[in-house]
Scaffold this active site. Structure first.
Site, short mmCIF file in Angstrom:
data_model
loop_
_atom_site.label_atom_id
_atom_site.label_comp_id
_atom_site.label_asym_id
_atom_site.label_seq_id
_atom_site.Cartn_x
_atom_site.Cartn_y
_atom_site.Cartn_z
N ASP A 200 0.83 -1.20 0.00
CA ASP A 200 0.00 0.00 0.00
C ASP A 200 0.87 1.26 0.00
O ASP A 200 1.89 1.32 0.70
CB ASP A 200 -0.87 -0.03 1.28
CG ASP A 200 -1.92 1.05 1.29
OD1 ASP A 200 -2.73 1.09 0.36
OD2 ASP A 200 -1.93 1.86 2.24
N GLU A 250 14.36 -15.19 -0.50
CA GLU A 250 14.72 -16.34 0.33
C GLU A 250 13.64 -17.42 0.25
O GLU A 250 13.84 -18.56 0.63
CB GLU A 250 14.86 -15.92 1.80
CG GLU A 250 16.05 -15.05 2.10
CD GLU A 250 16.02 -14.58 3.55
OE1 GLU A 250 15.50 -15.32 4.42
OE2 GLU A 250 16.50 -13.46 3.80
C1 NOJ Z 1 -4.50 3.02 -0.87
C2 NOJ Z 1 -5.63 2.08 -0.60
O1 NOJ Z 1 -5.94 1.39 -1.77
C3 NOJ Z 1 -6.76 2.94 -0.08
O2 NOJ Z 1 -7.96 2.23 0.00
C4 NOJ Z 1 -6.36 3.51 1.25
O3 NOJ Z 1 -7.35 4.40 1.71
C5 NOJ Z 1 -5.04 4.27 1.16
N1 NOJ Z 1 -4.06 3.56 0.39
C6 NOJ Z 1 -4.46 4.52 2.54
O4 NOJ Z 1 -3.98 3.33 3.08
#
Ligand code: NOJ
Length: 531
Positions: A200, A250
């Site tokens: 993310d 790994e």
């Molecule tokens: C991207 C994620 O896809 C989204 O849903 C989220 O709100 C933000 N990152 C923050 O983590």
């Protein structure tokens, strides 16, 4: 060839997929009960949105314990069973990792709140004094992606950084303890059989520690084009990724996928041989329904990844954007994020959107590389754009001061059945209300129905694995204006009629599949595969 080079990855927004215990919230056991469906659909892997312990202020992207499962989603034993059972179905499991920020309920942040300024506990996050005599002004003018300032002030005068909601404090990646901890979290899940991670906010981890001002409104899923940005796409990200990659290497066969909203010329840097295996290609998702533009975008995407010997990826929808059946049913250049709230809603042509969505997915599935599908798109679901204000859950709604509706409309629980309290999602009402038209779009309604979108996806995925995964070549074919055609190494051709006249397909070729059944005549807004 590795599984991800041409893999079809199906995104499961766990909260809205299937509810096993009737509490209205999707869960791991619900997902387990639907693995047969996913295997029949023909997917190679699932990517599961965050399932960790979380107050769910941002749908689970606010993690309070990376080694525990949110009780509303199940238990660690359920997650382990899911991984084992998915593997038994031949389905890989990609876990969503959120390294940029924790929840404010994470023990580290709680410890930081109870600690003094400049303490070790606070050094794991970005705590700063504010500006002005009494520290009353935020340390910088940075804005949160969800709206408002990216800083929140504590009673003792210190401010902390949150690029998203105020309950999602950003971690300080200059802190070695943060790095070590996240690597241990990775091992925790890899040791349990996870086949990799979707990372993310991969472009956001590293901040300019001199904290310069930078006036720019942040918007979710829009890449910043600024160079030397104080928090997006900084060079310091890459050594972190290389460490992760070494760790993954790994293990056998695991994958790192970046969610990196960066400028097109920066993306290949994330895909160098010792960094990510893949990154979502959001250019395709954001592109318009125009043949010349689409062809150009695809050619440049293919060139960009070829330069670093990475795999191309394609995606039309995810849990952060208006569903593509709806986007494609809006007049060109509509700002669909704003349209959600401001309308006018009668400009949406749902039939047109669905026709284009069916064509677009056939086009995407015929391209070399791997594909990400978002739950419900195989049912041709539209965005639920008319959710009433009082049920909205996305922090964007509040933080934007009710000027942006947010992302709930693509997160409405899946309709599995024509009837029932939540249309087969669970035994009680779902956490977001399902609209009346959902039943007719359900799995039950479309199953075994010739011509349904579900059957189109099933047929397309089966044919894809037979004819479209053996090579990475795509040769453009001469096509009339408004039409795109290309041939894969197997000899299979894909034709997409974007905006031309009805086109007569080459009659010496057998039709494998069309998005509309019309023999060799290919109408506007349709696609065909020929052999
Ligand atoms: C991207 C994620 O896809 C989204 O849903 C989220 O709100 C933000 N990152 C923050 O983590």
């Amino acid at each position: 060839m590795q599984w991800w080079n041409a893999g079809v990855v199906y995104q499961v927004y766990i909260r809205s997929f299937a509810d096993s215990n009737g509490d209205g919230i999707g869960d791991i056991n619900g997902l387990r009960s639907r693995l047969g469906y996913l295997s029949d659909l023909g997917v190679d892997a699932i990517w599961v949105n965050p399932w960790y312990q979380s107050p769910l202020n941002d749908g689970g992207y606010d993690v309070s314990d990376y080694r525990a499962i949110e009780p509303r989603f199940g238990t660690l034993a359920d997650a382990e069973a899911l991984i084992t059972e998915a593997h038994a179905h031949g389905i890989k499991v990609v876990v969503d990792l959120v390294p940029n920020h924790t929840s404010s309920e994470h023990r580290w942040f709680q410890e930081a709140l109870g600690s003094t300024k400049e303490s070790v506990a606070r050094s794991r996050y970005h705590f700063r004094p504010g500006k002005g005599a009494d520290s009353e002004e935020p340390p910088t003018n940075w804005s949160s992606v969800f709206g408002g300032s990216a800083w929140t002030r504590l009673a003792d005068g210190d401010w902390y950084l949150h690029l998203f909601d105020s309950t999602q404090p950003d971690l300080n990646w200059e802190n070695q303890e943060v790095r070590t901890e996240m690597e241990q979290v990775m091992r925790f899940w890899l040791d349990r059989g996870a086949d990799g991670f979707r990372i993310d906010v991969a472009h956001g981890l590293v901040k300019d520690m001199s904290y310069p001002d930078h006036a720019e409104e942040q918007e979710i899923l829009i890449s910043s084009q600024a160079s030397d940005h104080p928090f997006w796409d900084r060079d310091g990200i890459h050594p972190i990724v290389r460490q992760w990659r070494q760790l993954l290497d790994e293990y056998d066969d695991r994958i790192l996928v970046a969610e990196a909203w960066v400028a097109a010329d920066s993306l290949p840097r994330y895909l160098r041989p010792d960094e990510y295996h893949q990154s979502f290609n959001f250019d395709f998702l954001s592109g318009s329904w125009d043949a010349a533009q689409m062809q150009q975008l695809i050619a440049s995407s293919l060139d960009a990844v070829a330069a670093v010997e990475a795999t191309p990826t394609w995606v039309l929808s995810n849990h952060d954007v208006v569903r593509h059946a709806t986007r494609l049913g809006l007049p060109q250049d509509t700002d669909w994020r704003r349209w959600l709230l401001d309308g006018p809603h009668q400009i949406l042509d749902t039939d047109l959107g669905l026709a284009r969505a069916r064509a677009a997915v056939m086009f995407m599935l015929a391209l070399p590389g791997s594909v990400y599908l978002y739950q419900g798109e195989e049912l041709g679901l539209h965005e639920v754009w008319d959710l009433p204000d009082e049920v909205l859950d996305d922090p964007v709604w509040e933080r934007s001061g009710h000027t942006m509706k947010g992302r709930d409309g693509c997160r409405v629980p899946i309709p599995w059945a024509v009837e029932g309290p939540s249309l087969g999602f669970g035994s009680g009402p779902a956490w977001l209300p399902q609209p009346e038209w959902f039943g007719a779009a359900s799995v039950e309604a479309q199953q075994a129905q010739p011509g349904s979108t579900l059957e189109l996806y099933r047929a397309a995925l089966a044919l894809r694995s037979k004819h479209l995964v053996g090579d990475a070549e795509a040769e453009w074919l001469d096509a009339p204006e408004g039409v795109i055609g290309f041939r894969r190494g197997s000899g299979v051709e894909c034709w997409l009629n974007v905006s031309g006249q009805t086109m007569t397909l080459p009659t010496d070729r057998e039709i494998l599949l069309t998005s509309t059944s019309v023999g060799h005549e290919l109408p506007v807004n349709s696609a065909a595969w020929l052999k």
